[in-house]
Design a protein around this motif. Structure first.
Motif, PDB file in Angstrom:
ATOM      1  N   LYS A   1      72.849  -1.562 -14.582  1.00  0.00           N
ATOM      2  CA  LYS A   1      73.305  -0.604 -15.601  1.00  0.00           C
ATOM      3  C   LYS A   1      72.260  -0.367 -16.669  1.00  0.00           C
ATOM      4  N   GLY A   2      72.341   0.783 -17.305  1.00  0.00           N
ATOM      5  CA  GLY A   2      71.545   1.035 -18.501  1.00  0.00           C
ATOM      6  C   GLY A   2      70.178   1.662 -18.234  1.00  0.00           C
ATOM      7  N   LEU A   3      69.964   2.147 -17.041  1.00  0.00           N
ATOM      8  CA  LEU A   3      68.707   2.823 -16.731  1.00  0.00           C
ATOM      9  C   LEU A   3      68.607   4.118 -17.536  1.00  0.00           C
ATOM     10  N   ASP A   4      67.416   4.405 -18.116  1.00  0.00           N
ATOM     11  CA  ASP A   4      67.331   5.645 -18.889  1.00  0.00           C
ATOM     12  C   ASP A   4      67.095   6.845 -17.969  1.00  0.00           C
ATOM     13  N   LYS A   5      67.029   8.038 -18.585  1.00  0.00           N
ATOM     14  CA  LYS A   5      66.947   9.266 -17.799  1.00  0.00           C
ATOM     15  C   LYS A   5      65.704   9.313 -16.899  1.00  0.00           C
ATOM     16  N   ASP A   6      64.572   9.015 -17.506  1.00  0.00           N
ATOM     17  CA  ASP A   6      63.329   9.098 -16.735  1.00  0.00           C
ATOM     18  C   ASP A   6      63.320   8.150 -15.546  1.00  0.00           C
ATOM     19  N   ALA A   7      63.772   6.939 -15.806  1.00  0.00           N
ATOM     20  CA  ALA A   7      63.778   5.935 -14.739  1.00  0.00           C
ATOM     21  C   ALA A   7      64.736   6.356 -13.622  1.00  0.00           C
ATOM     22  N   SER A   8      65.883   6.925 -14.006  1.00  0.00           N
ATOM     23  CA  SER A   8      66.864   7.363 -13.014  1.00  0.00           C
ATOM     24  C   SER A   8      66.283   8.471 -12.142  1.00  0.00           C
ATOM     25  N   LEU A   9      65.597   9.402 -12.808  1.00  0.00           N
ATOM     26  CA  LEU A   9      65.007  10.526 -12.094  1.00  0.00           C
ATOM     27  C   LEU A   9      63.919  10.048 -11.140  1.00  0.00           C
ATOM     28  N   ALA A  10      63.120   9.130 -11.628  1.00  0.00           N
ATOM     29  CA  ALA A  10      62.047   8.579 -10.798  1.00  0.00           C
ATOM     30  C   ALA A  10      62.619   7.920  -9.557  1.00  0.00           C
ATOM     31  N   LEU A  11      63.706   7.210  -9.756  1.00  0.00           N
ATOM     32  CA  LEU A  11      64.356   6.523  -8.649  1.00  0.00           C
ATOM     33  C   LEU A  11      64.849   7.534  -7.604  1.00  0.00           C
ATOM     34  N   ALA A  12      65.439   8.618  -8.095  1.00  0.00           N
ATOM     35  CA  ALA A  12      65.937   9.654  -7.193  1.00  0.00           C
ATOM     36  C   ALA A  12      64.786  10.236  -6.366  1.00  0.00           C
ATOM     37  N   LYS A  13      63.689  10.542  -7.043  1.00  0.00           N
ATOM     38  CA  LYS A  13      62.571  11.175  -6.349  1.00  0.00           C
ATOM     39  C   LYS A  13      61.879  10.222  -5.377  1.00  0.00           C
ATOM     40  N   ALA A  14      62.085   8.938  -5.592  1.00  0.00           N
ATOM     41  CA  ALA A  14      61.495   7.960  -4.691  1.00  0.00           C
ATOM     42  C   ALA A  14      62.369   7.736  -3.464  1.00  0.00           C
ATOM     43  N   ASP A  15      63.586   8.241  -3.533  1.00  0.00           N
ATOM     44  CA  ASP A  15      64.536   8.038  -2.431  1.00  0.00           C
ATOM     45  C   ASP A  15      64.104   8.862  -1.212  1.00  0.00           C
TER      46      ASP A  15
END
Ligand code: ANZ
Ligand code: ZN
Length: 838
Positions: free
Chosen positions: A796-810
């Motif tokens: 929990k608690g991932l910020d916006k940038d980190a979340s987006l980065a994670l999505a793009k790495a998927d």
């Protein structure tokens, strides 16, 4: 392996609560006002059939809520009693000669025993029965207050009469033209009646609905029943007669389209309107319509009937002479009993006009030809002189001003609500405490002579002539006038069953008071009722009548609140399964065999049957007997099952398989404490989290009466406990507390076995730590153009940038992004990432 010994446990704890008076409640002044709660059940009519599974549904719901509130430090009033006057006991008396009191008291005893066997936390010291003279003394007293206030009057206008029940009925007791109780078509009868002026309270009853936390459906039913209608009364001159005909209309703007008039057959002007050439035809018509019920008269599908009176009225707006007809689709009991007919824009008028060849004039611009069909929708005015071109609202206002200016009419309000026919020509009810004196008129029995006891009779048979069996007891009927001392006669009608239930919730507050029906201190301590739970069938009967009496008492300064029941919840009906043949006929349950999962056949024929949901009925052999269930599975199983069936307010079918499932769950809990045993270790973080989540969910759900979901969460915790190695004491204690409102017997037993000496009724509700209820891990959803394309579990608690980065790495997301251009990126932290591409 010990089996969950519910018999022993349940008897033991019911005895304990009774001996310790665990649920006796007093008006403890130290408890602040916002910690006092009055939780009320609709009290039962003690029928010979005993408790139905529908009763424990509402009663369990309120019991859980009360036990929960007490554990949170509330002072809770939770009483029970019996609505014990009424027809079934009397009909049984007619058949068998047994006094209704004998039958009723025997039934009450059985009901009380059955209710007690479910372990409900009522304060039984407050029990009331409406047929007991200590109680009906005050029902009579309240009636006298209504009488003295001019709210009870004698009426000679025709009323609804049931030939089967041999009594008059209130309008509310007539459903689709039939007796609500027995289904016999209601006829009109001219008999003397006592009537209560509920119409004087129409506006208050309507307006105060807005302040109530009640189901919208019930409020709507009451609004419709009260039926406030705004319109105008308009006066029509009668040609050649020194009289005027007043009509009520909601559409004064259509006056230019009024081409004839209609008066009800009972209208007082009928005889003066009837010209000699018409005398015979009119007389014939009056006779024929007298034999019809209101339903037959007003049914839209029925052929319209009527007769011309021979007279004409003058339409005030254009001076035209229009014929006056007599027809029974106009009811004497609504508005003025006379109408102006606008056949172009009213379906009934149109049908009548077609049948009797009366002119049809379009006054609202119509999309159709009004000679072929009525146009009942909106339209700008035409053929209407000064109204032409106006819309409905403007035209109504313009016409009202015109009528007022010419003194030909005015704004008017009408209600569908009728005064309440309050007398019954039967035995088993409260005698109406009035005396008829030839000199002094109708006088009340002095209050210090109440109760006016119901006398013994030799025959309970209603006379059917409109007099109650009491009229046959000369020694009772003949009395002296309380005012002049001369010979006088008692009123022999009795009150309807609704009388006792109009105020029972007030008597519970002070049931033994012999000075007044409730002391003001006690009334102010508890009222209003905070939560009232019961069946939906009372929407316009009991719930309207009780509100009416309460408002009268409020205006008299005897009660402190304008409304009796702040919050109302309707429990859903418990239905049953039934089995249907192809031709839709139903097969009794004992003739059905389940040959596979959800595959049913008729034993005799092997014909496959469809399982459907139906009302429980004797003939279908699908009535569930609570006694048998309690005996076989225990009260706690019954309680919890009924709460687990589904949301409280929806109707749901009984399933014994479902009940067994709940029984197994309780057995699992029992074995957890009994076999696994409690350890003194602290719970693991994982388990502690499940515990705190459970406390949070059960607390919130119980508070909102969402009992089924609270139970599901307790099941989650118990499953978890079976998976872990040890059963830590902390968890064991908290679980027992959570179970206490739901399965109080089992919970008390487990609690005691944990070495506790105080009853759970004295223990506080468990609290939770918020931080233990939130998950560290969440599921992050990845979307492309709003469609879910992938997801991942993250802390929990991932910020916006980190979340987006994670999505793009998927990997999957990468596939979706290939060859596309990103238009927009939306991130809802801890929930989702949505990438909009083109
Ligand atoms: C003319 C008119 C024109 C009407 C039109 C309706 C439509 P609610 O809304 O239920 O109050 N009415 C009045 N008294 C009646 C009675 N005793 N028996 C049967 N019908 C009666 O209905 C009021 C309307 O019902 C009144 O408005 C009257 O018909 C009719 F385009 O008047 B109206
Ligand atoms: Zn009846």
């Amino acid at each position: 392996m010990s089996k969950y010994p519910f018999h022993e446990i349940e008897t033991k704890w019911q005895r304990y609560w009774e001996e310790h008076q665990s649920f006796a409640v007093t008006e403890d002044e130290r408890v602040p006002a916002d910690k006092r709660m009055y939780v009320l059940d609709m009290f039962p009519y003690p029928s010979g059939a005993g408790l139905h599974v529908g009763h424990p549904e509402g009663y369990t719901a309120t019991d859980i809520y009360c036990r929960f509130l007490r554990m949170q430090g509330y002072n809770v009033l939770h009483p029970m009693g019996f609505d014990s006057f009424g027809l079934p006991a009397e009909n049984y008396a007619i058949k068998t000669g047994t006094h209704p009191r004998t039958t009723t008291e025997k039934n009450i005893e059985n009901f009380r025993k059955q209710i007690k066997s479910l372990g409900f936390s009522y304060d039984w010291n407050r029990e009331v029965s409406t047929h007991s003279s200590d109680y009906y003394r005050w029902t009579q007293w309240i009636f006298l207050q209504l009488f003295k206030k001019g709210l009870a009057y004698e009426s000679h206008t025709p009323i609804n009469w049931c030939d089967q029940c041999k009594t008059g009925l209130a309008n509310e007791e007539v459903k689709d033209g039939k007796c609500e109780r027995c289904g016999t078509p209601v006829v009109r009868k001219n008999i003397r009646q006592w009537v209560l002026k509920i119409t004087e309270y129409a506006d208050k009853l309507l307006n105060d609905l807005d302040s109530l936390d009640w189901p919208e459906s019930v409020k709507l039913m009451q609004r419709n029943w009260i039926g406030r209608s705004e319109g105008a009364s308009v006066f029509f001159r009668i040609d050649g007669l020194d009289a005027q005909l007043e009509v009520y209309t909601t559409r004064p703007d259509t006056l230019f389209g009024a081409t004839y008039m209609v008066v009800a057959p009972e209208h007082p002007l009928v005889s003066s309107l009837t010209k000699s050439a018409q005398t015979e035809a009119v007389a014939e018509y009056l006779e024929a319509s007298a034999r019809k019920s209101d339903l037959e008269r007003t049914d839209l599908a029925k052929d319209k009937t009527g007769v011309f009176s021979g007279s004409y009225a003058i339409n005030p707006v254009n001076g035209k002479r229009i014929p006056i007809w007599i027809a029974d689709y106009v009811l004497i009991s609504y508005g003025t009993g006379a109408i102006m007919a606008v056949p172009a824009h009213d379906t009934r008028d149109w049908e009548f006009a077609k049948k009797f060849d009366l002119p049809i004039i379009e006054v609202l611009k119509s999309d159709i030809d009004v000679q072929t069909q009525a146009w009942t929708e909106d339209g700008l005015h035409v053929n209407s002189d000064f109204l032409d071109g106006l819309n409905k609202e403007d035209a109504i206002n313009a016409m009202l001003s015109w009528l007022e200016e010419h003194k030909l009419g005015s704004k008017a309000v009408n209600y569908k609500l009728r005064d309440w026919v309050f007398s019954r020509q039967r035995y088993w009810g409260e005698p109406i405490p009035l005396v008829h004196c030839p000199k002094c008129g109708t006088v009340p029995v002095p209050e210090d002579q109440l109760p006016l006891l119901l006398p013994e009779v030799t025959s309970y048979e209603p006379s059917g002539t409109g007099e109650s069996p009491l009229a046959k007891i000369d020694s009772w009927v003949n009395t002296t006038c309380p005012v002049c001392g001369g010979a006088a006669k008692r009123e022999t009608n009795t009150m309807p069953q609704w009388a006792g239930s109009c105020w029972y919730y007030l008597r519970y507050l002070d049931p033994k008071n012999t000075e007044c029906f409730v002391s003001p201190e006690k009334e102010q301590y508890w009222m209003p009722v905070d939560l009232y739970v019961g069946g939906a069938e009372h929407a316009v009967l009991h719930l309207l009548y009780a509100r009416f009496w309460h408002k009268v008492l409020y205006d008299l300064g005897i009660v402190s609140t304008a409304e009796p029941f702040k919050r109302l919840v309707n429990q859903g009906m418990i239905t049953s399964y039934a089995y249907q043949r192809k031709d839709k006929s139903l097969v009794p349950t004992d003739m059905v065999e389940e040959v596979g999962t959800d595959v049913f056949v008729e034993k005799a024929t092997g014909q496959q049957l469809e399982r459907v949901v139906a009302k429980m009925s004797k003939s279908l052999k699908n009535v569930i007997n609570p006694d048998e269930i309690i005996n076989e599975y225990g009260a706690d199983s019954m309680r919890m099952y009924e709460m687990f069936m589904g949301p409280l307010e929806v109707s749901k079918p009984w399933s014994t398989t479902g009940l067994i499932g709940v029984y197994r769950f309780l057995d699992r809990i029992w074995r957890l404490y009994d076999e696994k045993g409690v350890s003194e270790d602290a719970p693991s973080l994982e388990l502690n989290k499940t515990l705190h989540k459970t406390i949070k969910k059960v607390t919130g759900d119980t508070n909102n009466l969402n009992f089924n979901t609270a139970i599901s969460q307790m099941m989650v915790l118990v499953n978890e406990l079976y998976k872990v190695e040890t059963f830590p004491r902390e968890v064991a204690e908290s679980l027992a507390k959570l179970l206490a409102p739901y399965v109080p017997h089992l919970a008390e037993e487990l609690w005691q076995r944990l070495g506790q000496t105080e009853s759970l009724t004295k223990v506080s509700w468990p609290t939770y730590q918020e931080e233990l209820t939130v998950d560290d891990e969440i599921e992050l959803v990845f979307q492309i153009n709003g469609k879910v394309r992938s997801k991942t579990t993250v802390t929990k608690g991932l910020d916006k940038d980190a979340s987006l980065a994670l999505a793009k790495a998927d990997e999957k997301i990468q596939g979706w992004l290939e060859g596309k251009s990103i238009v927009k990126e939306i991130v809802v932290p801890d929930k989702l990432v949505n990438i909009v591409v083109r």
